[in-house]
Write an enzyme that holds these catalytic residues in place. Structure first.
Site, short mmCIF file in Angstrom:
data_model
loop_
_atom_site.label_atom_id
_atom_site.label_comp_id
_atom_site.label_asym_id
_atom_site.label_seq_id
_atom_site.Cartn_x
_atom_site.Cartn_y
_atom_site.Cartn_z
N ARG A 1 -11.74 7.90 -2.53
CA ARG A 1 -12.15 9.29 -2.31
C ARG A 1 -13.67 9.42 -2.22
NH1 ARG A 1 -10.01 12.84 -6.98
NH2 ARG A 1 -8.24 11.46 -6.61
N THR B 1 1.46 10.15 3.72
CA THR B 1 0.46 11.03 3.12
C THR B 1 -0.87 10.97 3.86
OG1 THR B 1 0.25 9.23 1.59
CG2 THR B 1 1.29 11.22 0.75
N GLU C 1 0.33 -3.22 4.75
CA GLU C 1 -0.84 -2.35 4.86
C GLU C 1 -0.91 -1.64 6.20
OE1 GLU C 1 -3.47 -0.94 3.93
OE2 GLU C 1 -3.77 -1.66 1.91
N ASP C 2 -1.39 -0.38 6.19
CA ASP C 2 -1.61 0.34 7.46
C ASP C 2 -3.09 0.48 7.78
OD1 ASP C 2 -2.12 2.22 5.36
OD2 ASP C 2 -1.99 3.82 6.85
N SER D 1 -2.59 0.39 -4.33
CA SER D 1 -3.12 1.55 -3.60
C SER D 1 -4.45 2.00 -4.17
CB SER D 1 -2.12 2.71 -3.70
OG SER D 1 -2.72 3.93 -3.29
N ALA D 2 -5.35 2.47 -3.31
CA ALA D 2 -6.64 3.00 -3.76
C ALA D 2 -6.50 4.40 -4.34
CB ALA D 2 -7.60 3.04 -2.58
N SER D 3 -5.32 5.00 -4.18
CA SER D 3 -5.17 6.41 -4.56
C SER D 3 -4.99 6.60 -6.06
CB SER D 3 -3.97 7.01 -3.84
OG SER D 3 -3.75 8.32 -4.31
N ASP E 1 0.88 -1.16 0.00
CA ASP E 1 0.00 0.00 0.00
C ASP E 1 0.92 1.22 0.00
OD1 ASP E 1 -2.38 1.58 0.46
OD2 ASP E 1 -1.66 1.82 2.52
N LEU E 2 0.40 2.39 -0.34
CA LEU E 2 1.26 3.58 -0.41
C LEU E 2 1.09 4.48 0.82
CD1 LEU E 2 3.17 5.45 -2.05
CD2 LEU E 2 1.13 6.45 -3.07
N ASP E 3 -0.13 5.06 0.93
CA ASP E 3 -0.38 6.06 1.97
C ASP E 3 -0.26 5.42 3.36
OD1 ASP E 3 -1.08 8.23 0.21
OD2 ASP E 3 -2.93 7.16 -0.23
N LYS F 1 -10.87 -1.49 -1.41
CA LYS F 1 -10.57 -2.35 -0.27
C LYS F 1 -11.74 -2.19 0.72
CE LYS F 1 -5.68 -1.15 -0.83
NZ LYS F 1 -4.53 -0.39 -0.31
N ASN G 1 -3.81 9.29 -7.05
CA ASN G 1 -2.63 10.18 -7.10
C ASN G 1 -1.33 9.42 -6.84
OD1 ASN G 1 -4.08 12.76 -7.41
ND2 ASN G 1 -4.90 12.27 -5.40
N LYS H 1 -8.88 5.35 6.10
CA LYS H 1 -7.63 4.86 5.50
C LYS H 1 -7.92 3.68 4.57
CE LYS H 1 -4.45 6.39 9.05
NZ LYS H 1 -3.54 5.99 10.12
N GLY H 2 -7.37 3.75 3.37
CA GLY H 2 -7.55 2.66 2.42
C GLY H 2 -8.83 2.74 1.61
N ILE H 3 -9.69 3.68 1.96
CA ILE H 3 -11.02 3.81 1.32
C ILE H 3 -10.93 4.85 0.20
CG2 ILE H 3 -13.43 4.45 1.84
CD1 ILE H 3 -12.65 2.06 3.46
C1 G6P Z 1 -5.64 5.69 -0.01
C2 G6P Z 1 -5.78 6.47 1.28
C3 G6P Z 1 -7.17 7.03 1.43
C4 G6P Z 1 -7.55 7.82 0.18
C5 G6P Z 1 -7.51 6.89 -1.03
C6 G6P Z 1 -7.87 7.60 -2.32
O1 G6P Z 1 -6.26 4.47 0.14
O2 G6P Z 1 -5.49 5.64 2.39
O3 G6P Z 1 -7.20 7.87 2.56
O4 G6P Z 1 -8.85 8.35 0.29
O5 G6P Z 1 -6.18 6.37 -1.14
O6 G6P Z 1 -6.88 8.55 -2.60
P1 G6P Z 1 -6.97 9.66 -3.74
O7 G6P Z 1 -5.55 10.17 -3.82
O8 G6P Z 1 -7.38 8.95 -4.99
O9 G6P Z 1 -7.96 10.66 -3.30
MG MG Z 2 -2.67 3.15 3.59
#
Ligand code: G6P
Ligand code: MG
Length: 215
Positions: free
Chosen positions: A49, A17, A169-170, A114-116, A9-11, A145, A118, A45-47
């Site tokens: 946006r 972040t 994972e955190d 990662s769910a992000s 996982d990233l964040d 996730k 970004n 966390k992990g959810i």
């Molecule tokens: C990660 C973070 C979440 C964040 C999600 C989406 O999983 O833990 O806190 O909401 O990514 O990130 P984004 O950068 O796409 O808004």
């Molecule tokens: Mg995380």
């Protein structure tokens, strides 16, 4: 057991972040008089946006229109992008680079899960991008996730079976996702908060690659 791949996982795992997501949601919350608590933030966390905003509006007892939701998602992300625009390699969490280099030396494959949306920007700004054999981010998954999709896609991109992989994972949602995918999982954080991990460490400085064989 021997394993072939590590999925990160990233964040909150490779970079901190999580604090920027927290700040960006707190800034947005002011628009509807809502102050996100640290405890509530743990549940974000992990959810994704979109799901995070839904949870926040539910906690705030606020009925938003579709137009408001779309505007606020953009505003939250603009604040977040501004916060991460100054990121650099000094924000890589302690022990991460040493752990990644041990993995490479020992022939492990490395993927991001990662769910992000970004994730690539952050990997580029911190220079972490060069370590990855595959990157699965929020743009490549349809289910958040705790659905295992992001990690199953990571394993597939590396041509590995789920049983070959160890996830880092955190977030509770991420630990649940790894388990649902049939993978071993190491939690980064507090044993009290993270349930169901095969091992919990407070930081990568506490872990040697040789310990992975005993999971
Ligand atoms: C990660 C973070 C979440 C964040 C999600 C989406 O999983 O833990 O806190 O909401 O990514 O990130 P984004 O950068 O796409 O808004
Ligand atoms: Mg995380």
């Amino acid at each position: 057991m021997t394993y072939k791949a590590c999925l990160f996982d990233l964040d909150g795992v490779l970079v901190d972040t999580a604090i920027y997501h927290f700040q960006a949601w707190r800034t947005l919350g002011k628009q509807f008089d809502f102050e996100l608590s640290h405890e509530q933030n743990e549940g974000l966390k992990g959810i994704s946006r979109v799901e995070s905003l839904e949870k926040i509006l539910h906690w705030a007892h606020y009925q938003a229109t579709q137009e408001q939701k779309e505007r606020w998602l953009k505003e939250k992300n603009d604040t977040y992008l501004e916060l991460i625009s100054h990121m650099n390699p000094s924000e890589i969490l302690p022990g991460v680079i040493s752990f990644l280099s041990q993995l490479k030396e020992q022939g492990y494959l490395i993927a991001l899960g990662s769910a992000s949306k970004n994730a690539r920007i952050i990997l580029e700004k911190t220079g972490l991008i060069t370590w990855f054999n595959a990157i699965i981010d929020g743009n490549l998954v349809t289910k958040s996730k705790p659905d295992p999709e992001v990690f199953l896609k990571g394993a597939a991109a590396l041509h590995c079976q789920a049983s070959d992989c160890i996830v880092f994972e955190d977030a509770q949602a991420g630990i649940d996702a790894a388990k649902a995918g049939g993978m071993k999982v190491i939690g980064i954080g507090s044993q009290k908060v993270l349930q169901g991990a095969d091992k919990v460490i407070s930081s990568f400085t506490d872990l040697q690659v040789s310990e992975l064989l005993h999971l």
